[in-house]
Design a protein around this motif. Structure first.
Motif, PDB file in Angstrom:
ATOM      1  N   TRP A  19      43.208 131.447  85.968  1.00  0.00           N
ATOM      2  CA  TRP A  19      43.315 130.189  86.721  1.00  0.00           C
ATOM      3  C   TRP A  19      44.676 130.125  87.411  1.00  0.00           C
ATOM      4  O   TRP A  19      45.672 130.617  86.889  1.00  0.00           O
ATOM      5  CB  TRP A  19      43.204 128.980  85.797  1.00  0.00           C
ATOM      6  CG  TRP A  19      41.876 128.812  85.138  1.00  0.00           C
ATOM      7  CD1 TRP A  19      41.453 129.420  83.989  1.00  0.00           C
ATOM      8  CD2 TRP A  19      40.794 127.968  85.564  1.00  0.00           C
ATOM      9  NE1 TRP A  19      40.174 129.002  83.680  1.00  0.00           N
ATOM     10  CE2 TRP A  19      39.743 128.105  84.625  1.00  0.00           C
ATOM     11  CE3 TRP A  19      40.616 127.100  86.650  1.00  0.00           C
ATOM     12  CZ2 TRP A  19      38.536 127.420  84.738  1.00  0.00           C
ATOM     13  CZ3 TRP A  19      39.413 126.407  86.760  1.00  0.00           C
ATOM     14  CH2 TRP A  19      38.383 126.572  85.822  1.00  0.00           C
ATOM     15  N   PHE A  20      44.716 129.449  88.572  1.00  0.00           N
ATOM     16  CA  PHE A  20      45.990 129.175  89.243  1.00  0.00           C
ATOM     17  C   PHE A  20      46.443 127.769  88.883  1.00  0.00           C
ATOM     18  O   PHE A  20      45.703 126.801  89.062  1.00  0.00           O
ATOM     19  CB  PHE A  20      45.836 129.297  90.767  1.00  0.00           C
ATOM     20  CG  PHE A  20      47.034 128.786  91.526  1.00  0.00           C
ATOM     21  CD1 PHE A  20      48.267 129.417  91.412  1.00  0.00           C
ATOM     22  CD2 PHE A  20      46.936 127.666  92.346  1.00  0.00           C
ATOM     23  CE1 PHE A  20      49.385 128.931  92.086  1.00  0.00           C
ATOM     24  CE2 PHE A  20      48.040 127.170  93.021  1.00  0.00           C
ATOM     25  CZ  PHE A  20      49.266 127.819  92.890  1.00  0.00           C
ATOM     26  N   GLU A  67      48.613 128.905  98.179  1.00  0.00           N
ATOM     27  CA  GLU A  67      48.142 129.900  97.204  1.00  0.00           C
ATOM     28  C   GLU A  67      46.624 129.930  97.045  1.00  0.00           C
ATOM     29  O   GLU A  67      46.083 130.831  96.413  1.00  0.00           O
ATOM     30  CB  GLU A  67      48.775 129.628  95.823  1.00  0.00           C
ATOM     31  CG  GLU A  67      50.273 129.841  95.760  1.00  0.00           C
ATOM     32  CD  GLU A  67      51.101 128.599  96.089  1.00  0.00           C
ATOM     33  OE1 GLU A  67      52.297 128.568  95.738  1.00  0.00           O
ATOM     34  OE2 GLU A  67      50.561 127.642  96.711  1.00  0.00           O
ATOM     35  N   THR A  68      45.924 128.914  97.617  1.00  0.00           N
ATOM     36  CA  THR A  68      44.456 128.888  97.513  1.00  0.00           C
ATOM     37  C   THR A  68      43.787 128.981  98.886  1.00  0.00           C
ATOM     38  O   THR A  68      42.689 128.476  99.076  1.00  0.00           O
ATOM     39  CB  THR A  68      43.955 127.641  96.747  1.00  0.00           C
ATOM     40  OG1 THR A  68      44.365 126.465  97.448  1.00  0.00           O
ATOM     41  CG2 THR A  68      44.494 127.588  95.330  1.00  0.00           C
ATOM     42  N   ARG A 105      40.236 128.302  90.149  1.00  0.00           N
ATOM     43  CA  ARG A 105      39.887 129.726  90.119  1.00  0.00           C
ATOM     44  C   ARG A 105      38.787 129.966  91.142  1.00  0.00           C
ATOM     45  O   ARG A 105      38.018 129.065  91.471  1.00  0.00           O
ATOM     46  CB  ARG A 105      39.455 130.163  88.722  1.00  0.00           C
ATOM     47  CG  ARG A 105      38.139 129.595  88.273  1.00  0.00           C
ATOM     48  CD  ARG A 105      37.670 130.185  86.952  1.00  0.00           C
ATOM     49  NE  ARG A 105      36.361 129.589  86.631  1.00  0.00           N
ATOM     50  CZ  ARG A 105      35.731 129.755  85.484  1.00  0.00           C
ATOM     51  NH1 ARG A 105      36.281 130.485  84.524  1.00  0.00           N
ATOM     52  NH2 ARG A 105      34.553 129.191  85.283  1.00  0.00           N
ATOM     53  N   VAL A 131      41.814 132.204  95.448  1.00  0.00           N
ATOM     54  CA  VAL A 131      43.117 132.285  94.770  1.00  0.00           C
ATOM     55  C   VAL A 131      43.866 133.559  95.165  1.00  0.00           C
ATOM     56  O   VAL A 131      43.309 134.651  95.158  1.00  0.00           O
ATOM     57  CB  VAL A 131      42.952 132.194  93.235  1.00  0.00           C
ATOM     58  CG1 VAL A 131      44.272 132.453  92.519  1.00  0.00           C
ATOM     59  CG2 VAL A 131      42.422 130.807  92.851  1.00  0.00           C
ATOM     60  N   THR A 155      48.417 124.611  89.690  1.00  0.00           N
ATOM     61  CA  THR A 155      48.879 124.068  90.967  1.00  0.00           C
ATOM     62  C   THR A 155      50.180 123.283  90.887  1.00  0.00           C
ATOM     63  O   THR A 155      50.846 123.085  91.901  1.00  0.00           O
ATOM     64  CB  THR A 155      47.820 123.113  91.553  1.00  0.00           C
ATOM     65  OG1 THR A 155      47.694 121.981  90.670  1.00  0.00           O
ATOM     66  CG2 THR A 155      46.473 123.806  91.718  1.00  0.00           C
ATOM     67  N   LEU A 160      49.567 132.262  87.496  1.00  0.00           N
ATOM     68  CA  LEU A 160      48.208 132.729  87.219  1.00  0.00           C
ATOM     69  C   LEU A 160      48.046 132.939  85.714  1.00  0.00           C
ATOM     70  O   LEU A 160      48.574 133.884  85.145  1.00  0.00           O
ATOM     71  CB  LEU A 160      47.928 134.037  87.975  1.00  0.00           C
ATOM     72  CG  LEU A 160      47.925 133.943  89.502  1.00  0.00           C
ATOM     73  CD1 LEU A 160      47.821 135.328  90.130  1.00  0.00           C
ATOM     74  CD2 LEU A 160      46.781 133.055  90.002  1.00  0.00           C
ATOM     75  N   ASN A 201      40.233 136.685 100.703  1.00  0.00           N
ATOM     76  CA  ASN A 201      40.619 135.274 100.520  1.00  0.00           C
ATOM     77  C   ASN A 201      40.378 134.473 101.794  1.00  0.00           C
ATOM     78  O   ASN A 201      39.747 133.412 101.781  1.00  0.00           O
ATOM     79  CB  ASN A 201      42.125 135.148 100.220  1.00  0.00           C
ATOM     80  CG  ASN A 201      42.542 135.551  98.820  1.00  0.00           C
ATOM     81  OD1 ASN A 201      43.658 136.021  98.616  1.00  0.00           O
ATOM     82  ND2 ASN A 201      41.687 135.369  97.845  1.00  0.00           N
TER      83      ASN A 201
END
Length: 503
Positions: free
Chosen positions: A379-380, A303-304, A356, A360, A382, A375, A176
């Motif tokens: 996809w996350f 988170e991203t 995504r 993520v 937001t 999740l 990440n």
């Protein structure tokens, strides 16, 4: 199994450009080889203290040279960094240490009172940065290189400031973070090895850590640290060190534009990036007029990793938007009301922003339910509301939970703030919803007046009534000296709601 470590960002620079200046803080100037040597010596000290790969090590320090050195030392030892917000109270620090299962706290002397007391309360060992850590490093055998980690192993656990109750630990992998730094440096922005960036954003925060520290070093550029942000001091330091890159949050751009009026010389800025909160167009215009430099506004979350979208030179800049998704990342708009699946909407429709891609996170530490809610279908979610236009530019309208519902109509605080900031007597403003017997919620603007101006609440109400829809303009205006800011310099709307709810 693919192996990868965030520590490689520093190790590779030490190999490719050992003598290049990596880090400047006050009188301290270190080359990449020197920073890496210090990090390896401290990684050796951590290993001798019993730190093992995968162990979590908390780091509590301001933007001094000790932060990057300790950060890369933890990574080199194969451990996981748990950055601690500097504005947290002792019980909040206790929560982070306990929830993360930290083995050790590396604490700067300036934070020693809070950090040490919190660590003692939960039985966590403390090593003080500076003399104590230096002594341990001098006595230890430096690691020859960084410890092998799997690309998907955790590298950092960020505690999200928790607008909903207790802060949760977002787990980010080496993959990440290395991808986010790489893509931010080479695809989103044109970062060059001879660039000099000002590190004024807190490094304990995802934005400062990825965009200022990791992506600057990923490109082999120099980072100049400013431990405490002060606009006049920042301008002075940028001129002195030849800084051409500035990363900041909107409150910093507001302060810089004001301080520019007094400054004799201004830095020649090439790259300016704004994130952390929405940048009002009026602020962007003021800053660009003062400095003659374009701001590229971006968007992301802990988170991203955090960067998800940004105004990029390749797509052009559109003020009021956060640009396009980063390379290898998708940012779309989904139906906000549908919780259990992702239903993507057509261009122009308002919905929840979903992300995504390689940025993520793996999930919230020890919280499978919260992870499953966030999740969905790959996809996350937001929690932010936004739109995407025909050209692919993304606009963040507001946080789902900050929307004011007045008499059944949705009012988006950001839209009201954009208009109010055009009033000559308003320096800063936050719009919130306060309870109202008749309409459910009423629109309330909390205003910080521009220096030397005197403005009456009813005058602002009348002015905004002419420029905003009937359900949107603030019926209530509160004047204050300063807005409460969180550790990442975001305005804490929940505090304002609590303060003005009863009045």
């Amino acid at each position: 199994m693919a192996t990868l470590s965030v520590a490689a960002v520093l190790a590779e620079n030490a190999r490719r450009r050992p003598h290049k200046t990596a880090l400047v803080e006050g009188a301290v100037r270190l080359s990449f080889a020197e920073v890496w040597q210090r990090a390896r010596a401290r990684a050796g000290a951590l290993v001798e203290r019993g730190v093992r790969p995968g162990d979590r090590v908390a780091l509590m320090a301001p933007n001094t040279a000790e932060f990057p050195v300790a950060y890369y030392a933890i990574a080199a030892a194969g451990a996981v960094v748990v950055p601690v917000h500097l504005l947290l109270s002792e019980p909040e620090v206790e929560h982070v240490l306990k929830d993360s299962g930290a083995r050790l706290l590396l604490c700067h002397p300036a934070q020693a009172d809070t950090g040490t007391a919190a660590a003692r309360a939960v039985g966590v060992d403390v090593v003080t940065l500076g003399e104590e850590f230096d002594r341990l490093a001098a006595d230890a055998e430096p690691l020859p290189s960084y410890v092998t980690r799997d690309a998907d192993d955790p590298a950092v656990v960020f505690y999200t400031s928790g607008t909903t109750g207790v802060p949760k630990g977002a787990v980010l992998s080496h993959f990440n973070l290395v991808m986010n730094a790489t893509v931010s440096a080479f695809d989103a922005n044109d970062v060059r090895p001879d660039d000099i960036a000002l590190g004024a954003l807190p490094l304990f925060h995802a934005f400062g850590q990825t965009v200022s520290l990791n992506s600057t070093w990923r490109a082999g550029a120099t980072l100049v640290l400013l431990p405490r942000f002060d606009a006049a001091r920042a301008i002075e330091l940028m001129v002195k060190e030849g800084v051409n890159t500035f990363h900041g949050v909107p409150t910093m751009f507001v302060a810089l534009a004001a301080a520019a009026q007094e400054a004799e010389v201004l830095p020649e800025l090439r790259v300016c990036v704004s994130g952390g909160a929405s940048l009002p167009v009026a602020v962007l215009e003021r800053f660009e007029a003062a400095f003659g430099a374009k701001i590229h506004e971006g968007y992301g979350l802990s988170e991203t990793s955090p960067a998800a979208a940004v105004n990029q030179p390749v797509f052009g800049v559109k003020p009021g938007t956060v640009g396009h998704p980063l390379w290898g990342v998708d940012v779309e708009i989904a139906r906000a009301e549908t919780e259990d699946r992702i239903e993507l909407l057509a261009p122009g429709e308002l919905g929840e922003v979903v992300v995504r891609g390689h940025n993520v996170f793996s999930g919230y530490l020890g919280r499978p339910e919260a992870t499953a809610e966030a999740l969905v279908d790959g996809w996350f979610r937001t929690g932010d509301l936004g739109t995407k236009d025909d050209e692919g530019f993304i606009r963040i309208v507001d946080r789902k939970k900050d929307v004011v519902i007045r008499g059944g109509y949705n009012v988006y605080p950001r839209e009201v703030e954009e208009v109010l900031l055009r009033h000559p007597a308003i320096a800063q403003v936050a719009v919130i919803g306060v309870p109202d017997d008749l309409h459910g919620e009423e629109v309330c603007a909390v205003v910080v007046p521009a220096p030397g101006t005197d403005v009456a609440p009813d005058e602002i109400v009348a002015w905004s009534k002419e420029r905003l829809g009937r359900h949107k303009y603030p019926r209530r205006v509160e004047i204050t000296d300063a807005l409460p800011l969180g550790p990442s310099m975001k305005v804490l709307k929940r505090e304002l709601r609590a303060r003005y709810a009863g009045a």
